[in-house]
Design a protein around this motif. Structure first.
Motif, PDB file in Angstrom:
ATOM      1  N   UNK A 113      59.736  12.206 -59.930  1.00 20.19           N
ATOM      2  CA  UNK A 113      59.771  12.074 -58.473  1.00 20.19           C
ATOM      3  C   UNK A 113      58.378  11.921 -57.858  1.00 20.19           C
ATOM      4  N   UNK A 114      57.340  12.020 -58.687  1.00 22.15           N
ATOM      5  CA  UNK A 114      55.969  11.941 -58.199  1.00 22.15           C
ATOM      6  C   UNK A 114      55.345  10.656 -58.715  1.00 22.15           C
ATOM      7  N   UNK A 115      54.801   9.861 -57.813  1.00 21.54           N
ATOM      8  CA  UNK A 115      54.271   8.544 -58.172  1.00 21.54           C
ATOM      9  C   UNK A 115      53.216   8.622 -59.269  1.00 21.54           C
ATOM     10  N   UNK A 116      52.304   9.588 -59.178  1.00 21.34           N
ATOM     11  CA  UNK A 116      51.202   9.690 -60.135  1.00 21.34           C
ATOM     12  C   UNK A 116      51.673  10.070 -61.527  1.00 21.34           C
ATOM     13  N   UNK A 117      52.817  10.756 -61.653  1.00 18.24           N
ATOM     14  CA  UNK A 117      53.237  11.311 -62.944  1.00 18.24           C
ATOM     15  C   UNK A 117      54.507  10.686 -63.519  1.00 18.24           C
ATOM     16  N   UNK A 118      55.118   9.770 -62.792  1.00 19.54           N
ATOM     17  CA  UNK A 118      56.401   9.245 -63.285  1.00 19.54           C
ATOM     18  C   UNK A 118      56.272   8.433 -64.569  1.00 19.54           C
ATOM     19  N   UNK A 119      55.061   7.996 -64.895  1.00 13.61           N
ATOM     20  CA  UNK A 119      54.860   7.237 -66.125  1.00 13.61           C
ATOM     21  C   UNK A 119      54.534   8.100 -67.331  1.00 13.61           C
ATOM     22  N   UNK A 120      54.493   9.426 -67.176  1.00 11.89           N
ATOM     23  CA  UNK A 120      54.210  10.310 -68.308  1.00 11.89           C
ATOM     24  C   UNK A 120      55.279  10.154 -69.391  1.00 11.89           C
ATOM     25  N   UNK A 121      54.911  10.376 -70.655  1.00 11.43           N
ATOM     26  CA  UNK A 121      55.816  10.057 -71.770  1.00 11.43           C
ATOM     27  C   UNK A 121      57.210  10.666 -71.669  1.00 11.43           C
ATOM     28  N   UNK A 122      57.318  11.941 -71.278  1.00 10.10           N
ATOM     29  CA  UNK A 122      58.633  12.565 -71.194  1.00 10.10           C
ATOM     30  C   UNK A 122      59.390  12.104 -69.955  1.00 10.10           C
ATOM     31  N   UNK A 123      58.699  11.987 -68.853  1.00 14.83           N
ATOM     32  CA  UNK A 123      59.347  11.550 -67.611  1.00 14.83           C
ATOM     33  C   UNK A 123      59.865  10.121 -67.735  1.00 14.83           C
ATOM     34  N   UNK A 124      59.133   9.285 -68.458  1.00 14.42           N
ATOM     35  CA  UNK A 124      59.518   7.877 -68.600  1.00 14.42           C
ATOM     36  C   UNK A 124      60.453   7.630 -69.776  1.00 14.42           C
ATOM     37  N   UNK A 125      60.660   8.656 -70.624  1.00 19.24           N
ATOM     38  CA  UNK A 125      61.566   8.508 -71.760  1.00 19.24           C
ATOM     39  C   UNK A 125      60.920   7.926 -73.005  1.00 19.24           C
ATOM     40  N   UNK A 126      59.589   7.773 -73.011  1.00 14.97           N
ATOM     41  CA  UNK A 126      58.915   7.232 -74.191  1.00 14.97           C
ATOM     42  C   UNK A 126      58.955   8.220 -75.357  1.00 14.97           C
ATOM     43  N   UNK A 127      59.038   9.503 -75.055  1.00 10.54           N
ATOM     44  CA  UNK A 127      59.136  10.559 -76.063  1.00 10.54           C
ATOM     45  C   UNK A 127      60.342  11.428 -75.733  1.00 10.54           C
ATOM     46  N   UNK A 128      61.078  11.839 -76.740  1.00 14.50           N
ATOM     47  CA  UNK A 128      62.239  12.697 -76.522  1.00 14.50           C
ATOM     48  C   UNK A 128      61.808  14.149 -76.349  1.00 14.50           C
TER      49      UNK A 128
END
Length: 347
Positions: A113-128
């Motif tokens: 929900x935060x623009x600066x952090x939405x691309x983090x691996x867990x938030x973006x689904x890159x890591x389970x």
């Protein structure tokens, strides 16, 4: 010929690119690219270590070797008690990674929900989440192994820093507007760990310095949290940046004063001399005043720059006073010993 000769190079580049792409999310999960965070954990340790070395009369070459070992992660020698304190720094650096992983596991829904952090691996689904938990336990296992042979006091401090202190921080953002106060206790454990590893004690001067670093954490992490004020309100994340509101610069000035008061008291109790009070206290005070005037708490870019400068410039400036005073005192002791030896030889 040309095409065939180029093929291995192309394959090698492709393999490197593939491996790099696979590792990138895990690297991002630990925030290792953002070295300012590592430095903000390192400086309180370095300040505490330098203060301890001054009081315990640690030889200057041994002291610099200790810092060098801690920075490059060299092999540790358990035959010298002084080298045990390197474990504190390395454990702290692993603690940063573990803390970031744990934070992202619990905050993954907030981060989306935060623009600066939405691309983090867990938030973006890159890591389970499962993969992140395994990665977290790997960090914790390394930290526990590194502090396995220390004295009882240092062991208790290390365990407290690893688990209840670091572990509860993400929860604090949900229940109080003072998560930075909890973070200040957790992230500055290196101050007392340095004393515990080397001397087996925690003097009053170390507690005074710890209080100063606690206030410093609230200072820089409040500025850091100002980057996400609008998004945090929507997501329900609490912070001192929201709590202080329009009075934020006034309150930050109060914590800057508390930080400098802690440094002054620590210096007096530990018997520090002119270099410390001139560089660490005087220089640090001027730097904080200039930073407070310059930072725009409504500008994410300005807040990030201020946070970055705390991690590199201010931390180094304050350490320079600790270091200069330590060398000043060590050289004075060496001169006294030298003069004493000359006198004894003449007798």
């Amino acid at each position: 010929m040309s095409s065939s000769a180029a093929s291995p190079a192309v394959k090698s580049h492709s393999l490197t690119h593939t491996v790099g792409a696979a590792l990138n999310p895990w690297i991002d999960l630990t925030r290792v690219r953002f070295f300012a965070g590592t430095m903000l954990v390192f400086w309180p340790y370095a300040w505490g270590l330098t203060m301890t070395a001054r009081t315990a009369n640690v030889p200057i070459p041994q002291f610099f070797y200790l810092l060098f070992c801690g920075f490059i992660g060299a092999s540790l020698s358990h035959s010298m008690p002084i080298c045990l304190s390197v474990l504190s720094l390395l454990a702290n650096n692993f603690c940063i990674g573990a803390g970031c992983v744990w934070n992202d596991i619990l905050d993954r829904n907030f981060d989306r929900q935060v623009e600066r952090t939405r691309g983090r691996p867990l938030a973006s689904g890159k890591i389970s989440v499962r993969g992140a938990v395994i990665f977290l336990w790997a960090h914790l296992g390394i930290m526990i192994w590194m502090v396995r042979d220390v004295n009882d006091l240092a062991w208790k401090i290390a365990l407290a820093a690893m688990f209840p202190l670091a572990g509860m921080y993400p929860v604090m953002k949900r229940i109080t507007y003072w998560p930075q106060a909890w973070l200040g206790i957790s992230i500055n454990a290196g101050v007392v760990m340095a004393w515990a590893f080397i001397t087996g004690t925690i003097p009053t001067s170390a507690l005074a310095l710890f209080g100063g670093t606690w206030a410093w954490t609230i200072w820089y992490d409040t500025i850091y949290a100002c980057q996400d004020k609008k998004d945090d309100v929507k997501a329900g994340v609490k912070s001192t940046a929201l709590l202080f509101g329009n009075s934020i610069k006034v309150v930050l000035a109060l914590f800057a004063f508390m930080m400098m008061s802690g440094l002054i008291l620590a210096g007096i109790l530990n018997g520090h001399e002119l270099p410390y009070f001139l560089l660490s206290v005087g220089g640090g005070s001027v730097y904080l005043a200039v930073q407070l005037y310059a930072v725009d708490t409504d500008s994410p870019k300005s807040c990030w720059a201020a946070f970055h400068r705390n991690g590199f410039h201010l931390g180094a400036l304050i350490w320079s006073g600790f270091l200069a005073d330590y060398i000043w005192t060590a050289n004075g002791t060496a001169l006294v010993d030298f003069a004493s030896n000359i006198s004894l030889q003449r007798l």
